[in-house]
Design a protein around this motif. Structure first.
Motif, short mmCIF file in Angstrom:
data_model
loop_
_atom_site.label_atom_id
_atom_site.label_comp_id
_atom_site.label_asym_id
_atom_site.label_seq_id
_atom_site.Cartn_x
_atom_site.Cartn_y
_atom_site.Cartn_z
N GLY A 225 22.90 23.53 12.31
CA GLY A 225 21.47 23.80 12.26
C GLY A 225 20.64 22.52 12.37
N LEU A 226 21.09 21.48 11.68
CA LEU A 226 20.39 20.19 11.72
C LEU A 226 20.40 19.62 13.13
N ALA A 227 21.56 19.66 13.78
CA ALA A 227 21.67 19.14 15.14
C ALA A 227 20.84 19.95 16.12
N THR A 228 20.80 21.27 15.93
CA THR A 228 20.02 22.13 16.83
C THR A 228 18.54 21.79 16.78
N TRP A 229 18.00 21.65 15.58
CA TRP A 229 16.58 21.30 15.44
C TRP A 229 16.29 19.94 16.06
N ALA A 230 17.18 18.99 15.82
CA ALA A 230 16.97 17.65 16.36
C ALA A 230 17.04 17.65 17.88
N PHE B 69 22.66 11.54 4.82
CA PHE B 69 21.80 10.35 4.96
C PHE B 69 22.01 9.70 6.33
N PHE B 70 23.26 9.46 6.69
CA PHE B 70 23.53 8.74 7.93
C PHE B 70 23.30 9.61 9.17
N ILE B 71 23.56 10.91 9.06
CA ILE B 71 23.27 11.80 10.18
C ILE B 71 21.76 11.85 10.42
N LEU B 72 20.99 11.95 9.33
CA LEU B 72 19.54 11.98 9.45
C LEU B 72 19.03 10.67 10.04
N LEU B 73 19.62 9.55 9.64
CA LEU B 73 19.23 8.24 10.19
C LEU B 73 19.44 8.21 11.70
N VAL B 74 20.61 8.69 12.15
CA VAL B 74 20.91 8.69 13.58
C VAL B 74 19.93 9.60 14.33
N LEU B 75 19.68 10.78 13.81
CA LEU B 75 18.81 11.74 14.48
C LEU B 75 17.38 11.22 14.57
N VAL B 76 16.90 10.60 13.49
CA VAL B 76 15.54 10.05 13.50
C VAL B 76 15.42 8.96 14.54
N ARG B 77 16.45 8.11 14.66
CA ARG B 77 16.45 7.06 15.67
C ARG B 77 16.42 7.66 17.07
N ILE C 131 13.55 19.41 9.46
CA ILE C 131 14.80 18.67 9.59
C ILE C 131 15.16 18.00 8.26
N GLY C 132 14.16 17.44 7.58
CA GLY C 132 14.41 16.85 6.26
C GLY C 132 14.88 17.88 5.25
N SER C 133 14.30 19.06 5.33
CA SER C 133 14.69 20.14 4.41
C SER C 133 16.14 20.57 4.65
N ILE C 134 16.52 20.67 5.93
CA ILE C 134 17.91 21.03 6.25
C ILE C 134 18.86 19.94 5.76
N ALA C 135 18.45 18.67 5.92
CA ALA C 135 19.28 17.57 5.45
C ALA C 135 19.46 17.61 3.94
N SER C 136 18.41 17.98 3.21
CA SER C 136 18.52 18.08 1.76
C SER C 136 19.43 19.24 1.36
N THR C 137 19.37 20.32 2.15
CA THR C 137 20.27 21.45 1.89
C THR C 137 21.72 21.03 2.10
N LEU C 138 21.96 20.27 3.17
CA LEU C 138 23.30 19.75 3.43
C LEU C 138 23.78 18.89 2.27
N SER C 139 22.85 18.19 1.63
CA SER C 139 23.21 17.25 0.58
C SER C 139 23.61 17.93 -0.72
N VAL C 140 22.82 18.92 -1.16
CA VAL C 140 23.02 19.43 -2.52
C VAL C 140 23.49 20.89 -2.60
N GLN C 141 23.32 21.64 -1.52
CA GLN C 141 23.75 23.04 -1.56
C GLN C 141 25.24 23.12 -1.22
N VAL C 142 26.07 22.89 -2.23
CA VAL C 142 27.52 22.80 -1.98
C VAL C 142 28.11 24.15 -1.60
N ASN C 143 27.40 25.24 -1.86
CA ASN C 143 27.91 26.56 -1.50
C ASN C 143 27.71 26.85 -0.01
N GLU C 144 26.83 26.08 0.62
CA GLU C 144 26.58 26.27 2.04
C GLU C 144 27.68 25.57 2.85
N SER C 145 28.03 26.20 3.98
CA SER C 145 29.04 25.62 4.86
C SER C 145 28.56 24.30 5.43
#
Length: 237
Positions: free
Chosen positions: A65-70, A15-23, A44-58
């Motif tokens: 990936g989120l930072a690269t797109w931003a 949530f907070f990383i997405l807030l910073v990137l959007v700003r 970017i929103g889709s990657i953020a949601s993956t970060l949130s709930v896909q606990v198996n992902e690193s």
């Protein structure tokens, strides 16, 4: 660590990383976004949601990936500001769809806009007759810009050689029962002055006021809390 707690922690981070990137990516309104901007935002929103709930992902790889797109979006926006050709390539260019009252069907087909959609957009601009239009363009963001023919344009004070009185933005003095002291100070007014104006309508407490605005003509608009009346108080007696 319980899976629920992991999801909560990752969601807070996301949530907070997405807030910073959007700003960082700017303050464009949704109506100003191009289709490419929209797709980038969704990704970017889709990657953020993956970060949130896909606990198996690193966590770190998803953040990368989120930072690269931003960063790519910010870099492309910066380069587009200083390069017209790149800006036209990324954002596209306006397309003329009506010229001197004539619909340009080939241009409409090129941007895949049906005539019914064109007519609908014109109606939202207050245009119901194609013959009234001098030029109409579809902007890169999907909005339509319309120039009416000279004889169909509204008369302005300048056309009549009239110099209207300056009418600037009103200043909020009370919002939700809270007196805005900085606003009063900027106008060199006092609380006693404001209370005197309110008492003209038997308003004794600022807590009764939902909104009070003073315009440049000296009219104080007062809207009371709930479904009570609103008033316009002449302050320049």
């Amino acid at each position: 660590m319980p899976i629920t707690l992991v999801v909560i922690i990752r969601s807070i981070i996301s949530f907070f990383i997405l807030l910073v990137l959007v700003r960082l990516m700017g303050k464009q309104q949704v109506a100003q976004l191009t289709f490419f901007d929209y797709v980038v935002g969704i990704t970017i929103g889709s990657i953020a949601s993956t970060l949130s709930v896909q606990v198996n992902e690193s966590l770190m790889s998803t953040l990368a990936g989120l930072a690269t797109w931003a960063v790519l979006a910010i870099l492309l926006a910066y380069l587009s500001m200083h390069n017209v050709k790149l800006r036209n390539l990324v954002d596209g260019e306006p397309t003329v769809v009506i010229e001197n009252g004539k619909i340009l069907e080939n241009n409409l087909n090129q941007i895949r806009i049906p005539i019914e959609h064109l007519l609908s957009e014109l109606r939202t601009m207050g245009v119901f007759n194609i013959s009234d239009v001098q030029s109409a363009l579809f902007e890169p963001g999907g909005k339509i810009s319309v120039q009416k023919k000279f004889q169909k344009q509204p008369v302005t004070p300048g056309d009549l050689n009239i110099s209207p009185q300056y009418d600037g933005l009103p200043i909020n003095l009370i919002i939700d029962g809270v007196l805005l002291k900085d606003s009063l100070r900027s106008l060199n007014l006092t609380k006693a002055w404001l209370h005197h104006q309110l008492e003209k309508q038997n308003i004794s407490d600022v807590n009764e006021v939902s909104l009070a605005q003073l315009d440049t003509k000296g009219n104080l608009y007062v809207d009371l809390q709930g479904d009570k009346s609103c008033y316009i108080i002449q302050t320049k007696d």
